[in-house]
Design an enzyme around this catalytic site. Structure first.
Site, PDB file in Angstrom:
ATOM      1  N   GLN A   1       0.852  -1.203   0.000  1.00 20.99           N
ATOM      2  CA  GLN A   1       0.000   0.000   0.000  1.00 20.99           C
ATOM      3  C   GLN A   1       0.880   1.242   0.000  1.00 20.99           C
ATOM      4  OE1 GLN A   1      -2.648   0.502   3.376  1.00 20.99           O
ATOM      5  NE2 GLN A   1      -3.906   1.998   2.298  1.00 20.99           N
ATOM      6  N   VAL A   2       0.669   2.101  -0.985  1.00 17.82           N
ATOM      7  CA  VAL A   2       1.449   3.333  -1.094  1.00 17.82           C
ATOM      8  C   VAL A   2       0.620   4.520  -0.610  1.00 17.82           C
ATOM      9  CG1 VAL A   2       2.593   4.893  -2.717  1.00 17.82           C
ATOM     10  CG2 VAL A   2       2.855   2.416  -2.983  1.00 17.82           C
TER      11      VAL A   2
ATOM     12  N   HIS B   1      -8.422  -1.418  -6.197  1.00 18.71           N
ATOM     13  CA  HIS B   1      -8.037  -1.342  -7.611  1.00 18.71           C
ATOM     14  C   HIS B   1      -8.983  -2.220  -8.432  1.00 18.71           C
ATOM     15  CE1 HIS B   1      -3.852   0.311  -7.039  1.00 18.71           C
ATOM     16  NE2 HIS B   1      -4.062  -0.173  -5.819  1.00 18.71           N
TER      17      HIS B   1
ATOM     18  N   HIS C   1      -8.572   2.057  -0.578  1.00 17.69           N
ATOM     19  CA  HIS C   1      -9.021   2.068  -1.978  1.00 17.69           C
ATOM     20  C   HIS C   1      -8.938   0.666  -2.562  1.00 17.69           C
ATOM     21  CE1 HIS C   1      -4.656   2.737  -1.931  1.00 17.69           C
ATOM     22  NE2 HIS C   1      -4.632   2.070  -3.076  1.00 17.69           N
TER      23      HIS C   1
HETATM   24  P1  AMP Z   1      -1.576   1.255  -3.573  1.00 17.77           P
HETATM   25  O1  AMP Z   1      -0.194   0.776  -3.903  1.00 17.77           O
HETATM   26  O2  AMP Z   1      -2.575   0.143  -3.465  1.00 17.77           O
HETATM   27  O3  AMP Z   1      -1.580   2.197  -2.403  1.00 17.77           O
HETATM   28  O4  AMP Z   1      -2.034   2.069  -4.866  1.00 17.77           O
HETATM   29  C1  AMP Z   1      -1.976   3.458  -4.964  1.00 17.77           C
HETATM   30  C2  AMP Z   1      -2.335   3.817  -6.382  1.00 17.77           C
HETATM   31  O5  AMP Z   1      -2.671   5.191  -6.418  1.00 17.77           O
HETATM   32  C3  AMP Z   1      -1.205   3.609  -7.391  1.00 17.77           C
HETATM   33  O6  AMP Z   1      -1.601   2.675  -8.381  1.00 17.77           O
HETATM   34  C4  AMP Z   1      -0.990   5.013  -7.975  1.00 17.77           C
HETATM   35  O7  AMP Z   1      -0.712   4.985  -9.354  1.00 17.77           O
HETATM   36  C5  AMP Z   1      -2.301   5.694  -7.687  1.00 17.77           C
HETATM   37  N1  AMP Z   1      -2.229   7.139  -7.579  1.00 17.77           N
HETATM   38  C6  AMP Z   1      -1.337   7.875  -6.868  1.00 17.77           C
HETATM   39  N2  AMP Z   1      -1.588   9.193  -7.013  1.00 17.77           N
HETATM   40  C7  AMP Z   1      -2.678   9.290  -7.834  1.00 17.77           C
HETATM   41  C8  AMP Z   1      -3.418  10.402  -8.359  1.00 17.77           C
HETATM   42  N3  AMP Z   1      -3.094  11.653  -8.088  1.00 17.77           N
HETATM   43  N4  AMP Z   1      -4.456  10.108  -9.170  1.00 17.77           N
HETATM   44  C9  AMP Z   1      -4.782   8.843  -9.467  1.00 17.77           C
HETATM   45  N5  AMP Z   1      -4.128   7.755  -8.984  1.00 17.77           N
HETATM   46  C10 AMP Z   1      -3.086   7.983  -8.187  1.00 17.77           C
END
Ligand code: AMP
Ligand code: ZN
Length: 187
Positions: free
Chosen positions: A94-95, A102, A100
């Site tokens: 998770q980043v 996907h 959320h």
């Molecule tokens: P996770 O690794 O599950 O936390 O996924 C975070 C996702 O958020 C990644 O796939 C990013 O590409 C996406 N993300 C980050 N910033 C944005 C943004 N400003 N608009 C749309 N998606 C984003």
């Protein structure tokens, strides 16, 4: 809302996003780094970091939205399938620390499907599987029988016939090829 949360900023309109769906509990917009065309994030409006921080009613609302978005993204991207992924915590990749899901359109002609692309299959002894199942049941507060076993007992059905076992040597070679050694003692 935490000031540095990108998804809260998208929610309040201070960062742009390609929004595709919204209701009172959720919002969905395209992922800025799409894994495939139509890769969409379905986001809980209330700032909660991970699934453990969500109320049960919110998980229901989130998945209602996921179903709508998944059906629509599959059709719009003319995809053959849909992967639904949800990461919780750094260890899980998770980043963005705002819960959320996907929704990723998938195509027949692409690489390793689903979980194979994330983690290797682990070789776990039956005893270890039993121990981890017991620990999960205890944490949920479920008695030692699985719901499926309970249903079978209620209907007085015979247990399912086990698959025929391969000869030991052949089986071992298969496992060595495909599985990573793993023990619950490693946890
Ligand atoms: P996770 O690794 O599950 O936390 O996924 C975070 C996702 O958020 C990644 O796939 C990013 O590409 C996406 N993300 C980050 N910033 C944005 C943004 N400003 N608009 C749309 N998606 C984003
Ligand atoms: Zn947030």
């Amino acid at each position: 809302m935490p000031e540095d949360c990108i998804f809260c900023k998208i929610l309040d309109g201070s960062i742009p996003a390609k929004r595709v769906y919204e209701d009172d509990a959720t919002i969905a917009f395209l992922d800025i780094n799409p894994r495939n065309p139509g890769h969409t994030l379905v986001v809980l409006k209330r700032h909660a970091e991970a699934i453990a921080d969500m109320r049960v009613d919110e998980t229901g609302r989130l998945f209602e939205a996921v179903k709508k978005v998944a059906d629509a993204a599959k059709e719009a991207a003319r995809a053959d399938g849909i992967s639904i992924c949800q990461n919780n915590g750094k260890a899980a990749g998770q980043v963005v620390a705002h819960v959320h899901v996907h929704v990723i359109p998938r195509f027949n002609n692409e690489g390793p499907p689903s979980m194979e692309s994330i983690l290797q299959v682990k070789k776990l002894a039956d005893q270890d599987l039993g121990r981890i199942a017991d620990a999960i049941r205890a944490s949920i507060g479920v008695e030692s029988y699985s719901p499926r076993e309970e249903m079978r007992m209620a209907r007085k059905e015979k247990p399912e016939k086990k698959e025929e076992k391969k000869p030991a040597k052949e089986e071992k070679e298969d496992l060595d090829d495909d599985f990573e050694e793993f023990s619950v003692d490693d946890l």
